[in-house]
Design a protein around this motif. Sequence first.
Motif, PDB file in Angstrom:
ATOM      1  N   THR A   1     -59.681  95.863 -93.017  1.00 13.23           N
ATOM      2  CA  THR A   1     -59.214  95.580 -91.664  1.00 13.23           C
ATOM      3  C   THR A   1     -59.845  94.304 -91.124  1.00 13.23           C
ATOM      4  N   GLY A   2     -59.074  93.576 -90.366  1.00 16.32           N
ATOM      5  CA  GLY A   2     -59.620  92.392 -89.692  1.00 16.32           C
ATOM      6  C   GLY A   2     -58.625  91.252 -89.622  1.00 16.32           C
TER       7      GLY A   2
ATOM      8  N   GLY B   1     -63.969  97.278 -88.619  1.00 19.48           N
ATOM      9  CA  GLY B   1     -63.378  97.932 -87.456  1.00 19.48           C
ATOM     10  C   GLY B   1     -63.989  99.269 -87.081  1.00 19.48           C
TER      11      GLY B   1
ATOM     12  N   ASP C   1     -55.736  93.665 -86.954  1.00 18.61           N
ATOM     13  CA  ASP C   1     -56.250  94.467 -85.838  1.00 18.61           C
ATOM     14  C   ASP C   1     -55.128  94.680 -84.837  1.00 18.61           C
TER      15      ASP C   1
ATOM     16  N   GLU D   1     -59.296  88.348 -89.012  1.00 17.84           N
ATOM     17  CA  GLU D   1     -59.904  87.113 -89.508  1.00 17.84           C
ATOM     18  C   GLU D   1     -59.773  86.965 -91.020  1.00 17.84           C
TER      19      GLU D   1
HETATM   20 MG    MG Z   1     -63.093  93.756 -87.800  1.00 13.80          MG
END
Ligand code: MG
Length: 395
Positions: free
Chosen positions: A179-180, A245, A222, A182
């Motif tokens: 997750t992310g 997350g 996200d 970025e």
């Molecule tokens: Mg994150």
Amino acid sequence: MPLEQALERLLSMAGQSPVVQTQRVPLAQADGRVLACGLVSTLDLPPWANSAMDGYALRLGDWTGEPLVVSQRIQAGQAPGPLTPGTCARIFTGAPLPEGADTVEMQENAVVEADQRVRFIEPMSVAQNVRPQGQETRVGEQVLAAGTRLGPIELGLAASLGHAELTVVRSIRVAVLSTGDELVEPGLPLGPGQIYNSNRRVLCTWLQRMGCEVVDAGILPDNLEQTRAKLAALNGVELILSTGGVSVGEADFLGIALREEGELDLWKLAIKPGKPLTFGHFRGVPVIGLPGNPASTLVTFALLARPYLLRRMGVQAVTPLQFSVPAGFTWAKPGNRREYLRGRLEQGRAVIYPNQSSGVLRSAAWAEGLVEVLEGRTLEEGDLLNFIPLSELLG
Ligand code: MG
Ligand code: AMP
């Protein structure tokens, strides 16, 4: 939550959902897998008494000190006839002992006389240099227990008993989610604020080594909608392993989505790195959410998710080998969490990578193991601490 408590909970949950299906696999595909039923020997090993040396086989009682006639020559792979009484046999390593012989003398202690008879120049004792039938294993003996992790040695043992295939626990299907917003996969250009996804590679490779079937579910932005969609598309997996997350959750969309269709616990582990860890279920499928910082992912996977998975695969002994070593560093400030520092051994002492930030994966690449510093503890050089080799954990 102390590590032990988290581990105990995970293991007890793992015990409730073991993989029960088994499968037959050729030895060449069994590395890293778990043996499903005990392996019982159908052979004596060795199947017959044989020579441990190149030399001469004789019945020691026939030896008076005088040279003996060589009545036959036996190489490995041959089936000898009985030994003519009062003679010896030329014999090579691994060749069956002829019936009537009970002793082997190595060729270095034998002199071939002009008449081709052989003189033994050292005292001998009965059964020397003989590998008796069944010295390694007997028919009916269990040589590997159910739940054994298979590696080169176990597979070699199975081969020595004539097995071409083994019955192993079916691979557990694990979905890996990173997750992310970025995150970007290597190979693509990095935009502003973006970093490459390293956890995915760490976990997918590690899980493969463990004999898991990896469902690489890629990057999860996200975003609640996409999280819901991604989860709904995961079919037939037996564990969802996510990273990132899980810190207190503004961006914890995985947590929100899971709570909608299952349940989720947030554990604050008393370890560093790796404080936040989630455990829950999504439509009945267990979910482990590891913290996203690469060193945290590594430590929590090694100490919690790995033993959990091994237990589901039927392995009882999930505690990694660890040993006590003197510290080669000092630790002045006692922590309130147990630390797993990335370190190595230098002259028998544990030393640690200078940057122990949980974001620094390089610390673990440098390291040979996890150096455990207990909560509330200070260390002088030479104080003993636990060292868990990474080589032990990475398979
Ligand atoms: Mg994150
Ligand atoms: P999070 O747990 O999502 O707050 O992430 C904690 C830190 O780990 C942040 O600096 C993230 O950018 C980083 N991180 C999260 N996931 C990954 C990943 N898959 N690869 C590399 N770094 C990550």
